[in-house]
Scaffold this motif. Structure first.
Motif, PDB file in Angstrom:
ATOM      1  N   PRO A  23       0.782  -1.241   0.000  1.00 20.59           N
ATOM      2  CA  PRO A  23       0.000   0.000   0.000  1.00 20.59           C
ATOM      3  C   PRO A  23       0.814   1.291   0.000  1.00 20.59           C
ATOM      4  CG  PRO A  23       0.100  -0.861   2.222  1.00 20.59           C
ATOM      5  CD  PRO A  23       0.812  -1.864   1.340  1.00 20.59           C
ATOM      6  N   PHE A  24       2.144   1.193  -0.019  1.00 16.05           N
ATOM      7  CA  PHE A  24       2.951   2.416  -0.066  1.00 16.05           C
ATOM      8  C   PHE A  24       3.061   2.820  -1.527  1.00 16.05           C
ATOM      9  CE2 PHE A  24       6.833   5.037   0.314  1.00 16.05           C
ATOM     10  CZ  PHE A  24       6.393   5.883   1.321  1.00 16.05           C
ATOM     11  N   ALA A  25       2.301   3.849  -1.904  1.00 10.92           N
ATOM     12  CA  ALA A  25       2.122   4.187  -3.313  1.00 10.92           C
ATOM     13  C   ALA A  25       2.752   5.528  -3.670  1.00 10.92           C
ATOM     14  CB  ALA A  25       0.629   4.220  -3.641  1.00 10.92           C
ATOM     15  N   LEU A  26       2.861   5.760  -4.970  1.00 12.19           N
ATOM     16  CA  LEU A  26       3.303   7.045  -5.503  1.00 12.19           C
ATOM     17  C   LEU A  26       2.072   7.761  -6.041  1.00 12.19           C
ATOM     18  CD1 LEU A  26       5.713   8.896  -6.175  1.00 12.19           C
ATOM     19  CD2 LEU A  26       5.893   7.708  -8.368  1.00 12.19           C
ATOM     20  N   LEU A  27       1.731   8.897  -5.440  1.00 17.49           N
ATOM     21  CA  LEU A  27       0.576   9.701  -5.841  1.00 17.49           C
ATOM     22  C   LEU A  27       1.038  10.749  -6.851  1.00 17.49           C
ATOM     23  CD1 LEU A  27      -2.384  10.776  -5.409  1.00 17.49           C
ATOM     24  CD2 LEU A  27      -1.424  12.171  -3.547  1.00 17.49           C
ATOM     25  N   ILE A  28       0.453  10.717  -8.046  1.00 17.20           N
ATOM     26  CA  ILE A  28       0.884  11.609  -9.119  1.00 17.20           C
ATOM     27  C   ILE A  28      -0.280  12.456  -9.622  1.00 17.20           C
ATOM     28  CG2 ILE A  28       1.879  11.754 -11.440  1.00 17.20           C
ATOM     29  CD1 ILE A  28       3.267   9.101 -10.872  1.00 17.20           C
ATOM     30  N   VAL A  30      -0.962  16.615 -11.744  1.00 17.17           N
ATOM     31  CA  VAL A  30      -0.316  17.622 -12.593  1.00 17.17           C
ATOM     32  C   VAL A  30      -0.822  19.007 -12.199  1.00 17.17           C
ATOM     33  CG1 VAL A  30      -0.042  18.491 -14.946  1.00 17.17           C
ATOM     34  CG2 VAL A  30      -0.019  16.025 -14.514  1.00 17.17           C
ATOM     35  N   GLU A  31       0.109  19.938 -12.076  1.00 18.52           N
ATOM     36  CA  GLU A  31      -0.231  21.328 -11.798  1.00 18.52           C
ATOM     37  C   GLU A  31       0.401  22.191 -12.884  1.00 18.52           C
ATOM     38  OE1 GLU A  31      -0.068  24.273  -7.959  1.00 18.52           O
ATOM     39  OE2 GLU A  31       1.833  23.378  -8.614  1.00 18.52           O
ATOM     40  N   GLU A  32      -0.443  22.813 -13.708  1.00 16.19           N
ATOM     41  CA  GLU A  32       0.034  23.662 -14.794  1.00 16.19           C
ATOM     42  C   GLU A  32       1.082  22.947 -15.645  1.00 16.19           C
ATOM     43  OE1 GLU A  32       1.323  27.277 -12.988  1.00 16.19           O
ATOM     44  OE2 GLU A  32      -0.695  27.894 -12.410  1.00 16.19           O
ATOM     45  N   GLN A  33       0.747  21.725 -16.055  1.00  9.41           N
ATOM     46  CA  GLN A  33       1.569  20.883 -16.932  1.00  9.41           C
ATOM     47  C   GLN A  33       2.854  20.383 -16.263  1.00  9.41           C
ATOM     48  OE1 GLN A  33       2.017  23.339 -20.499  1.00  9.41           O
ATOM     49  NE2 GLN A  33       0.171  22.443 -21.348  1.00  9.41           N
ATOM     50  N   ARG A  34       2.989  20.588 -14.966  1.00  8.41           N
ATOM     51  CA  ARG A  34       4.165  20.098 -14.239  1.00  8.41           C
ATOM     52  C   ARG A  34       3.736  18.943 -13.332  1.00  8.41           C
ATOM     53  NH1 ARG A  34       9.219  21.982 -12.831  1.00  8.41           N
ATOM     54  NH2 ARG A  34      10.054  21.272 -10.835  1.00  8.41           N
ATOM     55  N   PRO A  35       4.339  17.758 -13.489  1.00 13.03           N
ATOM     56  CA  PRO A  35       3.951  16.631 -12.638  1.00 13.03           C
ATOM     57  C   PRO A  35       4.399  16.817 -11.185  1.00 13.03           C
ATOM     58  CG  PRO A  35       5.812  16.034 -14.019  1.00 13.03           C
ATOM     59  CD  PRO A  35       5.365  17.389 -14.482  1.00 13.03           C
ATOM     60  N   LEU A  36       3.530  16.415 -10.272  1.00 10.76           N
ATOM     61  CA  LEU A  36       3.832  16.426  -8.843  1.00 10.76           C
ATOM     62  C   LEU A  36       3.677  15.003  -8.317  1.00 10.76           C
ATOM     63  CD1 LEU A  36       1.744  19.569  -7.760  1.00 10.76           C
ATOM     64  CD2 LEU A  36       4.197  19.486  -8.287  1.00 10.76           C
ATOM     65  N   ALA A  37       4.525  14.603  -7.395  1.00  9.91           N
ATOM     66  CA  ALA A  37       4.471  13.235  -6.874  1.00  9.91           C
ATOM     67  C   ALA A  37       4.792  13.213  -5.385  1.00  9.91           C
ATOM     68  CB  ALA A  37       5.447  12.338  -7.628  1.00  9.91           C
ATOM     69  N   THR A  38       4.069  12.352  -4.660  1.00  2.12           N
ATOM     70  CA  THR A  38       4.308  12.161  -3.229  1.00  2.12           C
ATOM     71  C   THR A  38       4.250  10.678  -2.914  1.00  2.12           C
ATOM     72  OG1 THR A  38       3.237  14.286  -2.722  1.00  2.12           O
ATOM     73  CG2 THR A  38       3.542  12.747  -0.896  1.00  2.12           C
ATOM     74  N   HIS A  39       5.217  10.190  -2.135  1.00  2.00           N
ATOM     75  CA  HIS A  39       5.231   8.796  -1.695  1.00  2.00           C
ATOM     76  C   HIS A  39       4.443   8.695  -0.390  1.00  2.00           C
ATOM     77  CE1 HIS A  39       8.491   7.549  -4.520  1.00  2.00           C
ATOM     78  NE2 HIS A  39       8.790   8.829  -4.442  1.00  2.00           N
ATOM     79  N   ILE A  40       3.361   7.912  -0.399  1.00  2.00           N
ATOM     80  CA  ILE A  40       2.486   7.846   0.773  1.00  2.00           C
ATOM     81  C   ILE A  40       1.831   6.464   0.905  1.00  2.00           C
ATOM     82  CG2 ILE A  40       1.839  10.288   0.969  1.00  2.00           C
ATOM     83  CD1 ILE A  40      -0.629   9.539  -0.728  1.00  2.00           C
ATOM     84  N   PRO A  41       1.478   6.093   2.137  1.00  2.00           N
ATOM     85  CA  PRO A  41       0.659   4.892   2.304  1.00  2.00           C
ATOM     86  C   PRO A  41      -0.812   5.250   2.070  1.00  2.00           C
ATOM     87  CG  PRO A  41       1.159   5.819   4.443  1.00  2.00           C
ATOM     88  CD  PRO A  41       1.892   6.670   3.430  1.00  2.00           C
ATOM     89  N   VAL A  42      -1.554   4.334   1.484  1.00  2.00           N
ATOM     90  CA  VAL A  42      -2.991   4.537   1.297  1.00  2.00           C
ATOM     91  C   VAL A  42      -3.740   3.309   1.803  1.00  2.00           C
ATOM     92  CG1 VAL A  42      -2.753   6.113  -0.657  1.00  2.00           C
ATOM     93  CG2 VAL A  42      -2.916   3.643  -1.074  1.00  2.00           C
ATOM     94  N   GLU A  43      -4.998   3.523   2.143  1.00  2.00           N
ATOM     95  CA  GLU A  43      -5.880   2.434   2.542  1.00  2.00           C
ATOM     96  C   GLU A  43      -6.851   2.172   1.400  1.00  2.00           C
ATOM     97  OE1 GLU A  43      -6.480   0.675   5.954  1.00  2.00           O
ATOM     98  OE2 GLU A  43      -4.359   0.993   5.486  1.00  2.00           O
ATOM     99  N   ILE A  44      -6.978   0.916   1.002  1.00  2.00           N
ATOM    100  CA  ILE A  44      -7.883   0.534  -0.071  1.00  2.00           C
ATOM    101  C   ILE A  44      -9.139  -0.093   0.544  1.00  2.00           C
ATOM    102  CG2 ILE A  44      -8.192  -0.881  -2.135  1.00  2.00           C
ATOM    103  CD1 ILE A  44      -6.091   1.276  -2.473  1.00  2.00           C
ATOM    104  N   ARG A  45     -10.303   0.393   0.092  1.00  2.00           N
ATOM    105  CA  ARG A  45     -11.538  -0.230   0.564  1.00  2.00           C
ATOM    106  C   ARG A  45     -12.498  -0.376  -0.620  1.00  2.00           C
ATOM    107  NH1 ARG A  45     -12.981   5.123   1.521  1.00  2.00           N
ATOM    108  NH2 ARG A  45     -15.199   5.578   1.193  1.00  2.00           N
ATOM    109  N   GLU A  46     -13.358  -1.375  -0.525  1.00  2.00           N
ATOM    110  CA  GLU A  46     -14.364  -1.620  -1.538  1.00  2.00           C
ATOM    111  C   GLU A  46     -15.736  -1.603  -0.889  1.00  2.00           C
ATOM    112  OE1 GLU A  46     -13.028  -4.779  -4.534  1.00  2.00           O
ATOM    113  OE2 GLU A  46     -11.727  -5.205  -2.807  1.00  2.00           O
ATOM    114  N   GLU A  47     -16.652  -0.861  -1.488  1.00  2.00           N
ATOM    115  CA  GLU A  47     -18.011  -0.807  -0.965  1.00  2.00           C
ATOM    116  C   GLU A  47     -18.990  -0.471  -2.082  1.00  2.00           C
ATOM    117  OE1 GLU A  47     -18.350   3.673   0.861  1.00  2.00           O
ATOM    118  OE2 GLU A  47     -17.367   2.177   2.135  1.00  2.00           O
TER     119      GLU A  47
END
Length: 208
Positions: A23-28, A30-47
């Motif tokens: 679950p440690f993902a790369l969140l990507i 775009v801001e004004e055609q410039r890519p932004l990325a942050t390494h973060i843990p996420v929780e996945i759920r289905e409902e």
């Protein structure tokens, strides 16, 4: 979109399982055609037939500005990977790299304070509840976590598309395949050992 030849495509269920176990993902975004990325843990759920990823980033992270009602958000999940030497093959070949990866696309929104609190409590339960003296929400001094929340921004991504790639030596004959597993198992590198474990599981009949 991730390039994935047919023989390397994960099934939907395999991709979802990898998202949950890695679950440690790369969140990507775009801001004004410039890519932004942050390494973060996420929780996945289905409902109710839908899938969501929740997480949080620092309040000072400029990426927060791109997460409100954004339909073009990408999460990348990386599984085990390893260099595969062509010296392990019977014939003359070139080396390659084995890997597991999932790209999840979706629409993001920011969480309200009460939603963020619920998301953080769920994350603590996931990672702490099974531990001796685990630090779940109610074990903290009253007000402690509420104050910490002022330094973060929560988000939720409704996942609308998933692509999983498992490029794991499927094209090798059984002799080469066994050689690859044997060489990876000799390694002191945990990633290489995990790749070997995955490979063993796919062709169990070769290792009886």
């Amino acid at each position: 979109m991730v390039y994935t030849p047919k023989q390397y495509r994960m099934s939907h269920d395999e991709a979802v399982q990898m998202m949950k176990t890695s679950p440690f993902a790369l969140l990507i975004t775009v801001e004004e055609q410039r890519p932004l990325a942050t390494h973060i843990p996420v929780e996945i759920r289905e409902e109710q037939g839908k899938m969501y990823a929740t997480g949080h980033i620092a309040y000072g992270n400029r990426q927060k500005k791109t997460l409100e009602n954004n339909r073009d958000v990408l999460l990348i999940f990386q599984g085990p990977h390893a260099y595969i030497s062509s010296s392990w093959y019977e014939g003359e070949e070139v080396p390659t790299w084995d890997y597991l990866a999932v790209h999840a696309y979706g629409t993001a929104r920011l969480l309200a304070t009460d939603e963020l609190k619920s998301a953080l409590a769920a994350m603590l339960d996931h990672y702490e509840a099974h531990r001796e003296n685990g630090r779940v929400w109610d074990t903290f001094t009253p007000g402690k976590l509420e104050r910490e929340m002022q330094g973060i921004v929560g988000f939720e991504i409704e996942i609308t598309g998933i692509q999983g790639a498992a490029k794991m030596s499927q094209n090798r004959n059984n002799t080469d395949y066994k050689s690859i597993v044997g060489e990876l198992e000799k390694s002191n590198d945990q990633e290489e050992n995990l790749v070997a474990e995955w490979l063993r599981e796919q062709r169990k009949e070769l290792f009886k």
